[in-house]
Design a protein around this motif. Structure first.
Motif, PDB file in Angstrom:
ATOM      1  N   PHE A  80      15.048  99.592 -22.293  1.00  0.00           N
ATOM      2  CA  PHE A  80      13.910  99.077 -21.536  1.00  0.00           C
ATOM      3  C   PHE A  80      13.527  97.678 -22.008  1.00  0.00           C
ATOM      4  CE2 PHE A  80       9.259  98.673 -21.083  1.00  0.00           C
ATOM      5  CZ  PHE A  80       9.154  98.750 -19.706  1.00  0.00           C
ATOM      6  N   ILE A  81      13.431  97.487 -23.349  1.00  0.00           N
ATOM      7  CA  ILE A  81      13.067  96.182 -23.896  1.00  0.00           C
ATOM      8  C   ILE A  81      14.131  95.142 -23.556  1.00  0.00           C
ATOM      9  CG2 ILE A  81      12.657  94.883 -26.018  1.00  0.00           C
ATOM     10  CD1 ILE A  81      10.363  96.645 -25.388  1.00  0.00           C
ATOM     11  N   GLU A  82      15.403  95.538 -23.634  1.00  0.00           N
ATOM     12  CA  GLU A  82      16.487  94.596 -23.308  1.00  0.00           C
ATOM     13  C   GLU A  82      16.446  94.206 -21.834  1.00  0.00           C
ATOM     14  OE1 GLU A  82      21.335  94.173 -23.860  1.00  0.00           O
ATOM     15  OE2 GLU A  82      20.288  95.951 -24.594  1.00  0.00           O
ATOM     16  N   MET A  83      16.074  95.160 -20.970  1.00  0.00           N
ATOM     17  CA  MET A  83      15.946  94.852 -19.545  1.00  0.00           C
ATOM     18  C   MET A  83      14.855  93.808 -19.321  1.00  0.00           C
ATOM     19  SD  MET A  83      14.644  97.373 -16.503  1.00  0.00           S
ATOM     20  CE  MET A  83      12.932  97.204 -17.096  1.00  0.00           C
ATOM     21  N   LEU A  84      13.746  93.914 -20.054  1.00  0.00           N
ATOM     22  CA  LEU A  84      12.635  92.984 -19.882  1.00  0.00           C
ATOM     23  C   LEU A  84      12.920  91.607 -20.465  1.00  0.00           C
ATOM     24  CD1 LEU A  84       9.522  95.212 -20.739  1.00  0.00           C
ATOM     25  CD2 LEU A  84      10.351  94.552 -18.479  1.00  0.00           C
ATOM     26  N   LEU A  85      13.591  91.580 -21.639  1.00  0.00           N
ATOM     27  CA  LEU A  85      13.687  90.328 -22.393  1.00  0.00           C
ATOM     28  C   LEU A  85      15.106  89.819 -22.591  1.00  0.00           C
ATOM     29  CD1 LEU A  85      11.190  91.361 -25.230  1.00  0.00           C
ATOM     30  CD2 LEU A  85      10.663  89.998 -23.214  1.00  0.00           C
ATOM     31  N   GLY A  86      16.104  90.649 -22.311  1.00  0.00           N
ATOM     32  CA  GLY A  86      17.465  90.331 -22.724  1.00  0.00           C
ATOM     33  C   GLY A  86      18.093  89.115 -22.077  1.00  0.00           C
ATOM     34  N   ARG A  87      17.636  88.713 -20.893  1.00  0.00           N
ATOM     35  CA  ARG A  87      18.286  87.598 -20.201  1.00  0.00           C
ATOM     36  C   ARG A  87      17.667  86.246 -20.548  1.00  0.00           C
ATOM     37  NH1 ARG A  87      21.801  88.145 -16.507  1.00  0.00           N
ATOM     38  NH2 ARG A  87      21.125  86.237 -15.462  1.00  0.00           N
ATOM     39  N   ARG A  88      16.581  86.233 -21.295  1.00  0.00           N
ATOM     40  CA  ARG A  88      15.956  84.976 -21.672  1.00  0.00           C
ATOM     41  C   ARG A  88      16.670  84.373 -22.885  1.00  0.00           C
ATOM     42  NH1 ARG A  88       9.508  86.534 -21.112  1.00  0.00           N
ATOM     43  NH2 ARG A  88       9.647  87.335 -18.980  1.00  0.00           N
ATOM     44  N   GLY A  93      17.816  88.981 -29.538  1.00  0.00           N
ATOM     45  CA  GLY A  93      17.042  89.014 -30.783  1.00  0.00           C
ATOM     46  C   GLY A  93      15.590  89.384 -30.524  1.00  0.00           C
ATOM     47  N   THR A  94      15.034  88.846 -29.430  1.00  0.00           N
ATOM     48  CA  THR A  94      13.664  89.193 -29.040  1.00  0.00           C
ATOM     49  C   THR A  94      13.564  90.674 -28.713  1.00  0.00           C
ATOM     50  OG1 THR A  94      13.335  86.968 -28.142  1.00  0.00           O
ATOM     51  CG2 THR A  94      11.805  88.674 -27.417  1.00  0.00           C
ATOM     52  N   GLY A 118      19.279  99.415 -35.570  1.00  0.00           N
ATOM     53  CA  GLY A 118      20.447  98.711 -36.095  1.00  0.00           C
ATOM     54  C   GLY A 118      21.747  99.293 -35.589  1.00  0.00           C
ATOM     55  N   THR A 119      21.818 100.610 -35.511  1.00  0.00           N
ATOM     56  CA  THR A 119      23.038 101.274 -35.036  1.00  0.00           C
ATOM     57  C   THR A 119      23.382 100.861 -33.614  1.00  0.00           C
ATOM     58  OG1 THR A 119      22.531 103.177 -36.446  1.00  0.00           O
ATOM     59  CG2 THR A 119      24.133 103.515 -34.692  1.00  0.00           C
ATOM     60  N   LEU A 120      22.364 100.630 -32.785  1.00  0.00           N
ATOM     61  CA  LEU A 120      22.579 100.356 -31.366  1.00  0.00           C
ATOM     62  C   LEU A 120      22.657  98.868 -31.016  1.00  0.00           C
ATOM     63  CD1 LEU A 120      20.113 103.008 -29.890  1.00  0.00           C
ATOM     64  CD2 LEU A 120      22.600 103.180 -30.011  1.00  0.00           C
ATOM     65  N   MET A 121      22.116  97.985 -31.884  1.00  0.00           N
ATOM     66  CA  MET A 121      21.937  96.601 -31.453  1.00  0.00           C
ATOM     67  C   MET A 121      22.735  95.553 -32.225  1.00  0.00           C
ATOM     68  SD  MET A 121      18.062  96.078 -30.087  1.00  0.00           S
ATOM     69  CE  MET A 121      18.663  94.629 -29.229  1.00  0.00           C
ATOM     70  N   ILE A 122      23.132  95.821 -33.450  1.00  0.00           N
ATOM     71  CA  ILE A 122      23.813  94.786 -34.240  1.00  0.00           C
ATOM     72  C   ILE A 122      25.137  94.373 -33.605  1.00  0.00           C
ATOM     73  CG2 ILE A 122      24.862  94.219 -36.467  1.00  0.00           C
ATOM     74  CD1 ILE A 122      21.893  94.222 -36.628  1.00  0.00           C
ATOM     75  N   ASP A 123      25.942  95.341 -33.196  1.00  0.00           N
ATOM     76  CA  ASP A 123      27.243  95.013 -32.578  1.00  0.00           C
ATOM     77  C   ASP A 123      27.073  94.204 -31.290  1.00  0.00           C
ATOM     78  OD1 ASP A 123      28.708  96.157 -34.587  1.00  0.00           O
ATOM     79  OD2 ASP A 123      28.955  98.086 -33.588  1.00  0.00           O
ATOM     80  N   PRO A 124      26.193  94.612 -30.351  1.00  0.00           N
ATOM     81  CA  PRO A 124      25.994  93.780 -29.151  1.00  0.00           C
ATOM     82  C   PRO A 124      25.475  92.384 -29.474  1.00  0.00           C
ATOM     83  CG  PRO A 124      25.115  95.981 -28.792  1.00  0.00           C
ATOM     84  CD  PRO A 124      25.487  95.894 -30.244  1.00  0.00           C
ATOM     85  N   MET A 125      24.657  92.239 -30.505  1.00  0.00           N
ATOM     86  CA  MET A 125      24.154  90.913 -30.878  1.00  0.00           C
ATOM     87  C   MET A 125      25.289  90.029 -31.370  1.00  0.00           C
ATOM     88  SD  MET A 125      20.468  91.770 -32.666  1.00  0.00           S
ATOM     89  CE  MET A 125      20.036  90.053 -32.956  1.00  0.00           C
ATOM     90  N   MET A 181       5.121  90.380 -34.940  1.00  0.00           N
ATOM     91  CA  MET A 181       6.058  90.520 -33.825  1.00  0.00           C
ATOM     92  C   MET A 181       6.204  89.204 -33.065  1.00  0.00           C
ATOM     93  SD  MET A 181       5.978  93.225 -30.639  1.00  0.00           S
ATOM     94  CE  MET A 181       5.447  94.547 -31.709  1.00  0.00           C
ATOM     95  N   GLY A 182       5.064  88.571 -32.739  1.00  0.00           N
ATOM     96  CA  GLY A 182       5.115  87.299 -32.012  1.00  0.00           C
ATOM     97  C   GLY A 182       5.774  86.197 -32.816  1.00  0.00           C
ATOM     98  N   GLY A 183       5.493  86.150 -34.119  1.00  0.00           N
ATOM     99  CA  GLY A 183       6.095  85.127 -34.974  1.00  0.00           C
ATOM    100  C   GLY A 183       7.606  85.269 -35.060  1.00  0.00           C
ATOM    101  N   LEU A 184       8.096  86.492 -35.184  1.00  0.00           N
ATOM    102  CA  LEU A 184       9.540  86.727 -35.260  1.00  0.00           C
ATOM    103  C   LEU A 184      10.227  86.372 -33.941  1.00  0.00           C
ATOM    104  CD1 LEU A 184       9.610  90.100 -37.229  1.00  0.00           C
ATOM    105  CD2 LEU A 184      10.333  87.868 -38.072  1.00  0.00           C
ATOM    106  N   MET A 185       9.579  86.698 -32.829  1.00  0.00           N
ATOM    107  CA  MET A 185      10.153  86.345 -31.522  1.00  0.00           C
ATOM    108  C   MET A 185      10.235  84.832 -31.342  1.00  0.00           C
ATOM    109  SD  MET A 185       8.360  89.109 -28.945  1.00  0.00           S
ATOM    110  CE  MET A 185       8.834  90.840 -28.943  1.00  0.00           C
ATOM    111  N   ALA A 186       9.175  84.133 -31.741  1.00  0.00           N
ATOM    112  CA  ALA A 186       9.159  82.676 -31.601  1.00  0.00           C
ATOM    113  C   ALA A 186      10.212  82.039 -32.510  1.00  0.00           C
ATOM    114  CB  ALA A 186       7.766  82.142 -31.943  1.00  0.00           C
ATOM    115  N   TYR A 187      10.327  82.523 -33.744  1.00  0.00           N
ATOM    116  CA  TYR A 187      11.321  81.968 -34.681  1.00  0.00           C
ATOM    117  C   TYR A 187      12.733  82.206 -34.153  1.00  0.00           C
ATOM    118  CZ  TYR A 187      13.984  81.152 -38.946  1.00  0.00           C
ATOM    119  OH  TYR A 187      14.889  80.682 -39.867  1.00  0.00           O
TER     120      TYR A 187
END
Length: 429
Positions: A80-88, A93-94, A118-125, A181-187
């Motif tokens: 769900f989060i990747e659907m919302l933010l993944g294309r930006r 990472g966001t 980590g199990t689900l996202m590190i490889d796709p990243m 959360m906001g600081g990590l997304m911005a960085y």
């Protein structure tokens, strides 16, 4: 002098690899020998301290975290989060940061977030161009959002150890958690295109696909709203909320997502029992340590000594926060919360720091310590889960600490209303 010797003993025992609980047992034995304390009486008092309805929330939230990981809730949240933010720009990472925050708002523990996300996202990243070490460092830092966004195991432990309201401690850490959360997304967004290039995202999903992902995620999304709304609305206590979280995780995993099997349920129960057993042993020995220290007036003497040496309240607060960061780089967050924090609380209260505000200070300092060498338990765990060399993750982790986590801790420390406004508004203070 005896207290300093005992602290050195604790660091030595941890340094040689003795489990944390038994390192604390060694400290109890040393303190009992130094101060000629009656261990029979102290053990009885320690067991009585564990006889708390509030503490029932601890094993229940831990079990809920494991059940949500094995029952497919974490995977749906990430989708769900990747659907919302993944294309930006910097979207994946966001999405990792957002998923950590959302999962933390349900499970309340950083280790569960590291394992599940980590199990689900590190490889796709890595496939999208993120350096593996950077992805592991971002995971290690963002997993700590789970100790700031309630329900939080760390805040439960702090509330029990310092006799504060669990709900007030939960509310105090929400704003710092959102800021982290906001600081990590911005960085992360700033780093993409400057330190590395993110490859093109997958094709955009159709409206029908987005609605399908949202519908599948809806039961998981409703959980934090019901849990937190129930606690702050007075519908149920934190302990009852934890029991509801366990029941919901089982029902959603078995009958809605159907990823939960009896084997997974049994495995999650065993894992949570092992984790709970370790934490309860640490709590038992920490209560005993606290009894000895209070009986010998160690916190009061520490307060008087520091106040005599340093008169400026700002310098005292800086000394305490610096100590929390340094000690957090050596010992784990549970040990800091149940032993070090109560020891330092009288000193902070003496310079007009509210105990609930101090809860947020402790939590934000843990974010730094848990990812700082030499111990860095969450950073190393993120590297193991993400199969990333530690040497490639240390520098990105230190940069995240310098530009995001450390400023957050300073702002949380010196702007008390960030932590106290919400508990006051909710009538908890």
């Amino acid at each position: 002098m005896e207290t300093l010797a005992v602290l050195i003993l604790l660091l030595v025992l941890l340094g040689i690899g003795l489990p944390v609980a038994w390192s604390f047992a060694g400290v109890v034995a040393a303190l009992a020998w130094f101060y000629d304390a009656n261990l029979n009486t102290l053990m009885l008092q320690g067991f009585r301290s564990l006889n708390s309805v509030i503490l029932l929330a601890l094993p229940l939230f831990i079990l809920a975290g494991y059940l949500m990981e094995s029952g497919g809730i974490a995977g749906r949240l990430i989708s769900f989060i990747e659907m919302l933010l993944g294309r930006r720009r910097g979207g994946l990472g966001t999405a990792l940061v957002g998923a950590s925050g959302m999962f933390g708002a349900i499970a309340g523990t950083a280790t569960a977030a590291v394992a599940a996300i980590g199990t689900l996202m590190i490889d796709p990243m890595e496939k999208r161009g993120y350096p593996r070490g950077y992805a592991a460092a971002l995971l290690g830092i963002s997993s700590l959002i789970g100790i700031l966004i309630p329900p939080s195991i760390t805040m439960i432990l702090f509330a029990v150890a310092t006799q504060q309201s669990v709900a007030a401690c939960f509310a105090a850490s929400i704003v710092p958690g959102l800021l982290l959360m906001g600081g990590l997304m911005a960085y992360n967004r700033h780093q993409v295109g400057r330190r590395f290039q993110e490859t093109a995202p997958p094709p955009a999903q159709s409206l029908r696909e987005k609605l399908s992902v949202t519908a599948r995620t809806l039961p998981a999304l409703l959980l934090p709203l019901i849990i937190l709304g129930g606690i702050y609305g007075g519908v149920f206590t934190p302990t009852e909320a934890a029991a509801f979280a366990v029941l919901s995780a089982v029902l959603i995993g078995m009958f809605i997502y159907r990823d939960m099997t009896w084997k997974k349920l049994a495995s999650s129960t065993v894992q949570s029992a092992e984790t709970t057993g370790s934490i309860v042993l640490i709590l038992l020995f920490s209560f005993i340590i606290g009894r000895i220290l209070v009986a010998e007036r160690i916190p009061q003497e520490l307060t008087e000594m520091v106040m005599a040496a340093v008169e400026n309240p700002i310098l005292i607060i800086l000394l305490v926060t610096t100590f929390l960061v340094l000690i957090g780089a050596v010992i784990d967050d549970v040990s800091i919360t149940v032993v070090i924090a109560p020891l330092l609380l009288p000193l902070m209260v003496s310079v007009d720091v509210h105990p609930v505000h101090f809860a947020s200070i402790v939590a934000t300092s843990v974010v730094i310590g848990a990812n700082s060498p030499p111990m860095a338990p969450l950073l190393y765990m993120a590297c193991r889960i993400g199969k990333a060399p530690v040497k490639e993750a240390v520098l990105p982790a230190l940069q995240l600490i310098l530009w995001v986590a450390l400023p957050l801790m300073l702002v949380t420390t010196f702007v008390p209303e960030l932590s106290l406004a919400l508990p006051r508004w909710l009538g908890l203070l």
